[in-house]
Every structure is written in C-alpha cells, then in structure tokens.
Design an enzyme around this catalytic site. Structure first.
Site, PDB file in Angstrom:
ATOM      1  N   ALA A 459     -47.324 -16.187 -38.084  1.00  0.00           N
ATOM      2  CA  ALA A 459     -47.431 -16.212 -37.081  1.00  0.00           C
ATOM      3  C   ALA A 459     -46.880 -14.840 -36.154  1.00  0.00           C
ATOM      4  O   ALA A 459     -46.375 -14.148 -37.095  1.00  0.00           O
ATOM      5  CB  ALA A 459     -46.394 -17.356 -36.326  1.00  0.00           C
ATOM      6  N   SER A 460     -46.901 -14.654 -35.008  1.00  0.00           N
ATOM      7  CA  SER A 460     -46.549 -13.614 -34.376  1.00  0.00           C
ATOM      8  C   SER A 460     -46.922 -12.366 -35.348  1.00  0.00           C
ATOM      9  O   SER A 460     -48.214 -11.771 -35.368  1.00  0.00           O
ATOM     10  CB  SER A 460     -45.143 -13.444 -34.310  1.00  0.00           C
ATOM     11  N   GLY A 461     -45.966 -11.412 -35.908  1.00  0.00           N
ATOM     12  CA  GLY A 461     -46.221 -10.202 -36.685  1.00  0.00           C
ATOM     13  C   GLY A 461     -46.994 -10.548 -37.834  1.00  0.00           C
ATOM     14  O   GLY A 461     -47.822  -9.860 -38.385  1.00  0.00           O
ATOM     15  N   TYR A 464     -50.498 -10.744 -36.769  1.00  0.00           N
ATOM     16  CA  TYR A 464     -50.782  -9.268 -36.375  1.00  0.00           C
ATOM     17  C   TYR A 464     -51.429  -8.559 -37.766  1.00  0.00           C
ATOM     18  O   TYR A 464     -52.533  -7.666 -37.535  1.00  0.00           O
ATOM     19  CB  TYR A 464     -49.482  -8.416 -35.975  1.00  0.00           C
ATOM     20  N   GLY A 481     -50.959 -17.718 -35.224  1.00  0.00           N
ATOM     21  CA  GLY A 481     -51.168 -17.398 -33.811  1.00  0.00           C
ATOM     22  C   GLY A 481     -49.901 -16.732 -33.265  1.00  0.00           C
ATOM     23  O   GLY A 481     -49.499 -15.941 -33.983  1.00  0.00           O
TER      24      GLY A 481
END
Length: 601
Positions: A459-461, A464, A481
């Site tokens: 998630a997040s990073g 990314y 996500g």
C-alpha cells in the site's frame, strides 16, 4: 508502463499447465505496462511448461435517464473490448500442474541423492512435519535463525511434492498472526501439493478463521478433544486519539489528500468517518466472502450452510465433527499411530519424519527442480519504507531505499540475470524514498522484464514501487492501493499553557517556522503552503500511477485501501456497470491494457 497481474507471488517454480500461452516472465517482456487478470494461480518457477521452453533459475536478495445509462454502458463496453484485442486465454493462469517424472528423471534424482551431504539426507518414506505458528516472515532465513520463512515454506511444499523420499505432510496449525495474503498463498501450496497424490494431514488445536482456512484445505483435519473453536466471524477495529489529544491540549493539524485516505484519522478524529467505515466494510466483506467460498469449496458444503454454522456461535469441537468440518477428534499421538498404520510402520517403531528446518536444507538441485544458467533475480522488500538506515533498524525489518537501490542497480548491470522479481510486503513510508526506488525499478524494467509480487500488503509507498514494474502479481487478499498523501503536525500551545511551559522562536524567512514552531497554530499563509506541499506530493504520486497504468488523470477517486479481490467486485469506472455484469466486465478489463484506475486515494 505496466499492466497489473492479479496472479500469484513467485517463490519457487513448479510446472505450468499447457494452457498457459507463455511464461509470466515472457509476458512481462512483451507487455511494458502492468496487466490485471483475475487470480487462479501458482508460482513462477524453474520448470516452465510453455512454448518457449526456456529454463531459469531464481536467486533471491533479502532485504440517470435510461438512454443515458445505455450510452454509458455502450461506452464502457467499447472501452473494455477495444483496448488491446487480447483475450483471457492470452495470459498465463499460473496454475500448477504436477507431472510424473519419467524413468530417466527418476534415475538422475536418485543418483544425485547419493551425493547429498549427510544433513541433507532424508529417509525414504518420511513424513514432512511442519508447524505453522505466529508471524511468518517474507524474508529468507538462515539455518541459524528461528521462525518461519514464507519462501522456504513454499519451497518445502514443492520439494516434498517431487521428492520420492517424502510420503506425505503432517501439518500442525497453531494461531497465526500473519496477514491474509500469506494465508492465501500457503493454502494454495497445500492445494498444489495434493496434486502430487501424496497425503497432507492437518492438526489444529486452536481453531480460528485463519487456522481453519488452512486446515480445511488438507486431505484430513484432526483436532484434540480439548481444542478451542473460535469460528465466530470477523471484526475490524479503528482507534481514535482526537479526544485524548483534546484533553491534554494537543491540536493535530492533518492535511489529507482524498476523502478515503484515512491514515490521519486516528490523530485528528474522535470517531470513524463515513468514508473510513465504508472502506473497512468493503474490506471485511471481501475477506469474509473469500473465506466462505474457500471453506465451501474445500468441504463440499453450500456457502449458506457454512455461514449459518458460523452464526450459531459454535465453541465445541464436537460440533465441527458433526457438521463434517473436521475428519475426527484425536490426540496427536493417535494421529501419529494412524500415519504409522497407513505407511506400514510397526507399532514399536518410530514414524520416520523430517522437520521444517532440516528439510529447508535439502537442495532443489538434488530433486531436479533447478533451472539452467539464466537466472531470475528475486529482490525482497519488506517493512516500512525509509531513505536511510536508522540506528535501531534490524535486517529485514524495513525497506532501506539506499540499500535496495544498490541491489536493483547490481541486477540491472549484471548479464546473468535475465529478469527480476520485486517481492513487496510494505504498508508504505517515506515518499521520497519510494520515488527513488520507483525510478530505479523503472530503469530496470527498461532493460529486462520486471514483475512486482505483492504479499500481505503493498500500500501507499509499497504500491508506488510496484507500479514501475512491467507486471504486478498479487494474492486475492493482498491489501494494495492507497495512492494518497497524509501530512501532519502538532500544535502544543494549550499543552504548554497547562503545564506552564513556554517556548520562544526567533526565525528568518517568511515560512521558517512552518515545521518548527509547534507552540502556535499555523498562520493562514503557512496553512496554505502546508496544503500546497501535500497537494504537490499527491499529484506526483497520482500522475505516476496514471502513467504506469497508461491512463489519463480523470478517473474518479476510489478507496484508500483495497484488497486486490475487491477490484473485481467494485465498480471503479466513471460510469455505471450493472451489478450482474461487473465481474464479467471487470475481468475482461483486467486482461487488457488497464483502463481501470488503480489510482486509489
């Protein structure tokens, strides 16, 4: 660019079924943007049963009106059908197909066993015993480290399936604290092992949902008479400190981009927001639905019957036997006696066994499960993300950007690695560090196929990093996500006043006190800059996600966190899809260049 593949995460390499049109690595080489397909899956492996017939070895690195609705529906179908012209069968399913070896292969394996080190030798007819308990690491572990390693556990299942010395598996399942992604992966390995025709017997003493989800996948599941049953259902909790901070005089100033980005709610709110409630409810629904479906498939019972049983609040293990959810009630020694009888071992002799730790030392080469000279690098990235190593950091506990970048560069520069797998198990962290790693992964993906493999959470990073890969592989219940940004600071003026503390700040520069003067609230111009800074970080993240998805930046915002299974259940297009057709339509969308926004904010 990439497409997002909701397939399985690779650790070891069994054979592919002949229905696969190409190996996943070959697919990643052909498609330069992530691909979304519905998971049916196994692992990528050294023995690829594909038209390319190329062998690889894997090496790991640790660390409205009706007319309007019809127009929208037609618009969506054109979007889904005209993306790439590819069909579901054009992409590999990853499903494992166990194949019996011929006489020559059996001879080679037996010959290699003669040269195995004494500590790698296993008695013929042995039962592999493994205990699943507590936290299961996604990192490789040495023989001197305690605890379970998911890569080694997965590898043991595959080795045992092909090892002629292993008669079956006896699996003790104790309370687990790992995420649902790992549980799903282990369960799949249990199901794959059963394809070998060997038995796998489960033994469970504390029966929670995770534990039973694994146990019911075994051929037989036993429990002692005193076993605890906690098959009551699922809960999720959210805690809030807003009221506590208010009482002590601390004022959190949280800048959150996206109404579903709930990371800052714990600091600033006293109760759950409607958006957070909606998001958590969707997650809970997906876990519970997946659990019911899995148990129903394993036990042969109707989904409604399984759910009704759960809602009865059963705590007696006898009820599980009566309902046919376990094979029988027996103590451990009784199960061992049963196995001895099954294997023809005399009563006065000990059941030949090999434990998890010793069997982890058995080489894949001995069993003919290694590939050729070409190698696939597996780079493991687990934990929260930071740019540099902190004073209290321990190996494998965090993703250190500078260390991971060094590994990625070495793989990119090496000629012996023909592809790479980035294995991600991270909730995110430092935005700068995430962007630096995204850049290096993107450069790597320009030179050779790169697959991002998601574990419990990316998630997040963590997401990314993954979106720079050519393809992304995830479990049904991988939490992924969260494309968004949260920044926060604390105003301590009221707290200082209560305790009689005073702090004076002398500065030069209009915004010098933006992050340092916690003794007062932000000035209007400072608050504006604070917001703009967060918006800028978010736009960078959002635009790169859209770039990696080959999408324009206009698709509406979605949930902050989603299990990958939820993507196939939710309408994430900007126009309405009838509920009855969502699965079919979204599944087709997943198989082409992505028109579905994984921009989760």
């Amino acid at each position: 660019m990439a497409k997002l593949l909701l397939l399985h995460a690779p650790h070891v390499i069994p054979r592919f079924s002949s229905s696969s049109s190409r190996s996943l690595v070959s697919a990643a080489a052909l498609y330069r943007r992530p691909l979304l397909v519905n998971p049916q899956f196994s692992h990528i492996g050294p023995r690829l049963h594909s038209p390319y017939n190329r062998r690889f070895s894997a090496r790991a690195f640790d660390d409205s009106p009706a007319s309007s609705a019809e127009m929208e529906k037609e618009k969506q179908e054109q979007l889904l059908d005209g993306v790439s012209g590819k069909k579901d069968e054009d992409y590999p399913t990853g499903e494992m197909e166990y194949e019996n070896r011929n006489a020559w292969e059996i001879f080679v394996v037996k010959f290699r066993m003669l040269f195995a080190y004494p500590w790698q030798r296993v008695r013929k007819g042995s039962v592999l015993t493994m205990t699943l308990r507590g936290q299961i690491s996604d990192q490789l572990k040495s023989r001197f480290n305690s605890g379970l390693s998911l890569p080694q556990l997965s590898e043991n299942f595959v080795k045992a399936a092909y090892d002629p010395r292993i008669a079956g598996v006896y699996l003790h399942i104790d309370p687990l604290s790992c995420g649902w992604g790992k549980v799903e992966e282990i369960r799949r390995h249990i199901l794959n092992f059963k394809k070998s025709g060997k038995f796998i017997v489960g033994y469970i003493s504390i029966c929670g949902l995770k534990e039973y989800y694994l146990g019911c996948a075994c051929n037989e599941l036993f429990a002692p008479p005193s076993a605890y049953s906690f098959l009551y259902g699922l809960t999720v909790q959210a805690s809030f400190l807003g009221g506590v901070f208010e009482k002590v005089g601390i004022e959190p100033q949280v800048q959150r981009i996206g109404k579903y980005k709930s990371a800052g709610d714990q600091l600033s709110r006293k109760s759950i927001s409607e958006e957070n409630y909606e998001m958590l409810s969707v997650l809970l629904d997906n876990i519970y639905s997946n659990w019911l479906d899995g148990v129903s498939d394993a036990t042969g019972k109707k989904r409604e019957d399984v759910e009704n049983f759960i809602n009865q609040g059963v705590y007696e293990i006898e009820k599980l036997k009566e309902a046919g959810l376990i094979k029988d009630i027996r103590y451990d020694d009784e199960v061992i006696t049963m196995l001895k009888e099954r294997l023809g071992v005399e009563k006065d002799k000990k059941l030949p066994t090999v434990d998890y730790k010793k069997y982890s030392g058995v080489k894949k080469w001995t069993l003919g499960l290694t590939g050729g000279r070409d190698q696939i690098a597996i780079i493991r990235a687990g934990g929260s993300i930071s740019r540099v190593k902190g004073p209290l950091s321990t190996p494998g506990s965090a993703i250190i950007a500078e260390q991971l970048i060094e590994k990625i560069r070495s793989v990119r520069e090496s000629k012996k690695y023909k592809a790479a797998i980035i294995r991600i198990d991270s909730p995110g962290g430092d935005a700068l560090a995430s962007d630096l790693m995204w850049r290096e992964i993107k450069l790597l993906a320009e030179t050779k196929p790169v697959i991002a493999s998601m574990s419990d959470v990316a998630a997040s990073g963590g997401y990314y990093m993954a979106m720079a890969a050519n393809a992304i592989v995830a479990e049904n219940l991988t939490l992924t996500g969260s494309v968004g940004v949260v920044t926060a600071r604390f105003t301590l003026a009221k707290l200082y006043e209560k305790i009689g503390f005073n702090k004076e700040t002398i500065s030069r520069g209009k915004y010098a006190e933006l992050l340092g003067a916690e003794e007062r609230p932000l000035k209007p111009e400072e608050a504006e800059l604070f917001e703009k800074s967060a918006q800028h970080a978010y736009q960078l993240f959002r635009d790169k996600a859209a770039l990696s998805r080959s999408m324009p930046v206009f698709v509406p915002i979605l949930f902050s966190f989603l299990y990958s299974y939820a993507f196939s259940r939710l309408n994430i297009f900007s126009y309405h899809v009838p509920r009855s057709t969502r699965w079919k339509k979204l599944h087709r969308a997943e198989c082409g260049p992505v028109r579905m926004l994984i921009l989760v904010v």
